[in-house]
Design a protein around this motif. Structure first.
Motif, PDB file in Angstrom:
ATOM      1  N   TYR A  22      74.374  12.901  10.270  1.00 16.30           N
ATOM      2  CA  TYR A  22      73.000  12.399  10.414  1.00 16.30           C
ATOM      3  C   TYR A  22      72.819  10.992   9.843  1.00 16.30           C
ATOM      4  CZ  TYR A  22      71.418  17.008  11.945  1.00 16.30           C
ATOM      5  OH  TYR A  22      71.236  18.161  12.668  1.00 16.30           O
ATOM      6  N   SER A  63      67.985  15.110  14.933  1.00 18.96           N
ATOM      7  CA  SER A  63      69.112  15.142  15.867  1.00 18.96           C
ATOM      8  C   SER A  63      70.299  14.413  15.262  1.00 18.96           C
ATOM      9  CB  SER A  63      68.741  14.442  17.177  1.00 18.96           C
ATOM     10  OG  SER A  63      67.724  15.144  17.835  1.00 18.96           O
ATOM     11  N   PRO A  64      71.499  14.991  15.372  1.00 17.01           N
ATOM     12  CA  PRO A  64      72.688  14.297  14.883  1.00 17.01           C
ATOM     13  C   PRO A  64      72.905  12.968  15.629  1.00 17.01           C
ATOM     14  CG  PRO A  64      73.185  16.587  15.406  1.00 17.01           C
ATOM     15  CD  PRO A  64      71.814  16.315  15.917  1.00 17.01           C
ATOM     16  N   LEU A  65      73.698  12.088  15.010  1.00 17.27           N
ATOM     17  CA  LEU A  65      73.983  10.774  15.587  1.00 17.27           C
ATOM     18  C   LEU A  65      74.514  10.886  17.010  1.00 17.27           C
ATOM     19  CD1 LEU A  65      75.729   9.499  12.400  1.00 17.27           C
ATOM     20  CD2 LEU A  65      73.945   8.175  13.563  1.00 17.27           C
ATOM     21  N   CYS A  66      75.433  11.834  17.198  1.00 15.30           N
ATOM     22  CA  CYS A  66      76.100  11.972  18.496  1.00 15.30           C
ATOM     23  C   CYS A  66      76.161  13.448  18.829  1.00 15.30           C
ATOM     24  CB  CYS A  66      77.514  11.393  18.400  1.00 15.30           C
ATOM     25  SG  CYS A  66      78.449  11.483  19.948  1.00 15.30           S
ATOM     26  N   GLN A  67      76.134  13.756  20.140  1.00 14.38           N
ATOM     27  CA  GLN A  67      76.241  15.175  20.531  1.00 14.38           C
ATOM     28  C   GLN A  67      77.638  15.710  20.259  1.00 14.38           C
ATOM     29  OE1 GLN A  67      76.179  12.677  22.670  1.00 14.38           O
ATOM     30  NE2 GLN A  67      78.225  12.993  23.493  1.00 14.38           N
ATOM     31  N   THR A  69      79.813  16.287  17.728  1.00 14.79           N
ATOM     32  CA  THR A  69      79.866  16.339  16.269  1.00 14.79           C
ATOM     33  C   THR A  69      81.284  16.677  15.796  1.00 14.79           C
ATOM     34  OG1 THR A  69      78.990  18.585  16.406  1.00 14.79           O
ATOM     35  CG2 THR A  69      77.422  16.848  15.954  1.00 14.79           C
ATOM     36  N   GLY A 103      73.457  23.025  10.093  1.00 17.88           N
ATOM     37  CA  GLY A 103      73.154  21.622  10.405  1.00 17.88           C
ATOM     38  C   GLY A 103      72.875  21.371  11.876  1.00 17.88           C
ATOM     39  N   TYR A 104      72.827  22.434  12.679  1.00 15.74           N
ATOM     40  CA  TYR A 104      72.598  22.299  14.123  1.00 15.74           C
ATOM     41  C   TYR A 104      73.581  21.319  14.755  1.00 15.74           C
ATOM     42  CZ  TYR A 104      68.482  25.119  13.444  1.00 15.74           C
ATOM     43  OH  TYR A 104      67.649  26.172  13.148  1.00 15.74           O
ATOM     44  N   LEU A 105      74.853  21.500  14.394  1.00 17.33           N
ATOM     45  CA  LEU A 105      75.911  20.656  14.952  1.00 17.33           C
ATOM     46  C   LEU A 105      76.603  21.416  16.096  1.00 17.33           C
ATOM     47  CD1 LEU A 105      77.420  19.376  11.561  1.00 17.33           C
ATOM     48  CD2 LEU A 105      75.562  18.379  12.924  1.00 17.33           C
ATOM     49  N   ARG A 106      77.163  20.664  17.007  1.00 19.24           N
ATOM     50  CA  ARG A 106      77.781  21.301  18.177  1.00 19.24           C
ATOM     51  C   ARG A 106      79.141  21.900  17.821  1.00 19.24           C
ATOM     52  NH1 ARG A 106      79.313  17.770  23.324  1.00 19.24           N
ATOM     53  NH2 ARG A 106      81.388  17.826  22.385  1.00 19.24           N
ATOM     54  N   LYS A 107      79.337  23.123  18.263  1.00 15.79           N
ATOM     55  CA  LYS A 107      80.626  23.775  18.029  1.00 15.79           C
ATOM     56  C   LYS A 107      81.552  23.404  19.177  1.00 15.79           C
ATOM     57  CE  LYS A 107      77.706  26.643  15.563  1.00 15.79           C
ATOM     58  NZ  LYS A 107      76.253  26.659  15.772  1.00 15.79           N
TER      59      LYS A 107
ATOM     60  N   GLY B  58      77.007  17.477  26.750  1.00 12.59           N
ATOM     61  CA  GLY B  58      76.998  18.791  26.114  1.00 12.59           C
ATOM     62  C   GLY B  58      76.209  18.648  24.827  1.00 12.59           C
ATOM     63  N   THR B  60      73.911  19.032  21.308  1.00 12.39           N
ATOM     64  CA  THR B  60      73.966  19.855  20.099  1.00 12.39           C
ATOM     65  C   THR B  60      72.844  20.888  20.205  1.00 12.39           C
ATOM     66  OG1 THR B  60      72.495  18.362  18.873  1.00 12.39           O
ATOM     67  CG2 THR B  60      74.863  17.971  18.647  1.00 12.39           C
ATOM     68  N   PRO B  61      72.935  21.972  19.430  1.00 11.24           N
ATOM     69  CA  PRO B  61      71.868  22.999  19.510  1.00 11.24           C
ATOM     70  C   PRO B  61      70.511  22.432  19.092  1.00 11.24           C
ATOM     71  CG  PRO B  61      73.710  23.729  18.101  1.00 11.24           C
ATOM     72  CD  PRO B  61      73.960  22.303  18.424  1.00 11.24           C
ATOM     73  N   GLN B  66      62.275  22.132  18.836  1.00  8.01           N
ATOM     74  CA  GLN B  66      62.807  20.892  19.407  1.00  8.01           C
ATOM     75  C   GLN B  66      63.161  21.141  20.877  1.00  8.01           C
ATOM     76  OE1 GLN B  66      66.496  19.729  17.510  1.00  8.01           O
ATOM     77  NE2 GLN B  66      66.007  17.548  17.569  1.00  8.01           N
ATOM     78  N   SER B  70      70.922  16.508  20.024  1.00 11.30           N
ATOM     79  CA  SER B  70      71.489  15.206  20.356  1.00 11.30           C
ATOM     80  C   SER B  70      72.133  15.283  21.744  1.00 11.30           C
ATOM     81  CB  SER B  70      72.538  14.861  19.286  1.00 11.30           C
ATOM     82  OG  SER B  70      72.872  13.500  19.332  1.00 11.30           O
ATOM     83  N   GLY B 123      73.022   9.719  20.993  1.00 10.12           N
ATOM     84  CA  GLY B 123      72.478  11.016  21.382  1.00 10.12           C
ATOM     85  C   GLY B 123      71.093  11.319  20.837  1.00 10.12           C
TER      86      GLY B 123
END
Lengths: 279, 173
Positions: A22, A63-67, A69, A103-107, B58, B60-61, B66, B70, B123
């Protein structure tokens, strides 16, 4: 012997991964601002402007910086006088699991090269360990995206290729990657060791402080020359042409066989997400 | 600045040249590697491909409340060998990042479609242009499922145009 709590390790890994996804490092933000001022075309300026606005938005914590993660990469430098009450790798992976969930980061990790089933919690981390003197644990933690990782390579040059051979390889690699690794990039280069060691020290090079330079005068000079020559390639932000293709070049070396000159080039996108913590 | 609304009116694609900033509004669909492979084989997709826009992403959740997490572009070259069958079925704009193959570029021109880039690694910024989001197809793919997104002035740049130009410096296919 000093005992380090594994719960503490888990907490540090979790908090670090969330933070880096973030909050872009301040010295990186400064470099990106300078790069924007240097650009001449409206297009490349506006791309850097997007990147700067993006990091401001991400910093607000929604939202994280980039999708992408990334995969969690952890270098654990383990003091030989440290004791753990259980398995260290599990504590680290627990931190990864918690970070990507809370952290709602993409797996983004799949288990098998061909069935591509997601592990659902972004584990396992890529864990590298090294034993060091003393009673500290140093964790270098990164979220590494695939866009730039996919543009990286290891090449086994022969010793007579020399500095010129290494330079040509790096310049060709960066030029051929073009816009795909999300330039402006940071170029981590590992020279020496053997096949796998070169890749490992290239990855460690990416994790170095953005403003440091090699203490070896020959290597420092090579870092500077490559920085200038990469930027003269004109690839520019996201490959659309421009003044800044790379923000930094970092080279690590290691002794090698008399017959070898291994070179690894690990490319890092502009969203360089890593942190170092000492316990 | 050029505004385009979905479904895409093909006649407007000829106006576009490399480097143009385009703001897309309307409904677009996400698809990455896995979704492409399925969509190609799918005879009854849940949306009309004619005039459609595919966004390579793709996300992020999403956090509770929301719209989406991202949502920046992924590298487009991975979809090069999968794009032609979808363009033949009417896909008109593909949004991603980075260089693609010459074979893709030629196929794109033959099929009267356009490749655009959105700013990679932005993102958080790009997700603010997405007004609604729902999983439309292949929910089991998780982040790689096909999402239907309603976007408002989603910012892109024309990377390959119909006149044979391309935006990139460097990059081999």
């Amino acid at each position: 012997m000093r005992e380090i709590s594994l719960d503490e390790v888990t907490r540090i890994v979790k908090e670090s991964l969330i933070k880096i996804n973030y909050e872009l490092d301040n010295s990186l933000v400064t470099m990106l601002k300078k790069a924007k001022d240097k650009e001449k075309s409206e297009l490349s300026k506006s791309i850097l402007d997007d990147i700067l606005t993006n990091q401001e938005l991400a910093r607000q914590g929604n939202s994280p910086l980039c999708q992408d993660t990334g995969v969690a990469v952890v270098f654990a430098e383990i003091g030989q006088d440290v004791y753990y009450n259980g398995p260290l790798d599990e504590a680290i992976n627990r931190g990864v699991r918690q970070a990507y969930d809370e952290g709602y980061l993409r797996k983004s990790v799949v288990k098998h090269p061909f069935d591509r089933q997601n592990t659902q919690d972004n584990t396992p981390a890529i864990l590298h360990t090294k034993v060091i003197p003393g009673d500290k644990l140093i964790l270098k933690i990164a979220s590494k995206g695939a866009g730039s990782e996919n543009m990286s390579k290891v090449v086994m040059l022969t010793p007579n290729a020399g500095i010129e051979g290494v330079k040509k390889l790096v310049l060709d690699t960066v030029f051929d990657a073009g816009g795909r690794p999300c330039p402006p990039i940071i170029v981590g280069i590992g020279i020496g060791g053997n096949f796998e060691k070169s890749a490992l020290i290239a990855k460690e090079a990416i994790l170095r402080d953005l403003n440091d330079e090699s203490s070896d005068p020959i290597i420092r000079n090579l870092e500077r020359e490559l920085y200038d020559e990469i930027n003269r390639l004109g690839v520019g932000p996201m490959g659309v042409g421009g003044e800044t293709t790379c923000l930094a070049v970092k080279i690590n070396t290691y002794p090698m066989h008399i017959a070898s000159l291994p070179v690894a080039i690990n490319i890092q996108c502009h969203s360089a997400r890593h942190i170092e913590v000492t316990l | 600045m050029i505004h385009l609304k979905t479904p895409i009116d093909v006649s407007r694609l000829k106006e576009l040249t490399v480097g143009d900033k385009v703001l897309i509004s309307g409904t677009i669909y996400t698809a990455r590697d896995q979704a492409h492979m399925r969509l190609i084989e799918d005879e009854n997709p849940a949306f009309d491909l004619e005039g459609s826009v595919i966004y390579y992403v793709g996300p992020t959740p999403a956090r509770p409340g929301q719209v989406i997490g991202s949502s920046g572009p992924t590298s487009a070259y991975r979809m090069d060998s999968l794009a032609t069958p979808l363009m033949k079925r009417g896909v008109k704009i593909m949004i991603g990042k980075g260089n693609r193959s010459e074979a893709f570029r030629k196929s794109m021109v033959e099929n009267n479609a356009i490749y655009m880039i959105a700013t990679g690694g932005a993102g958080a910024l790009l997700s603010s242009k997405i007004k609604s989001s729902k999983v439309l197809m292949y929910e089991d793919l998780g982040t790689e499922a096909i999402y239907e997104l309603v976007v408002d002035e989603f910012p892109c740049f024309v990377a390959y145009d119909l006149h044979g130009n391309q935006i990139f410096k460097g990059g081999t296919s």
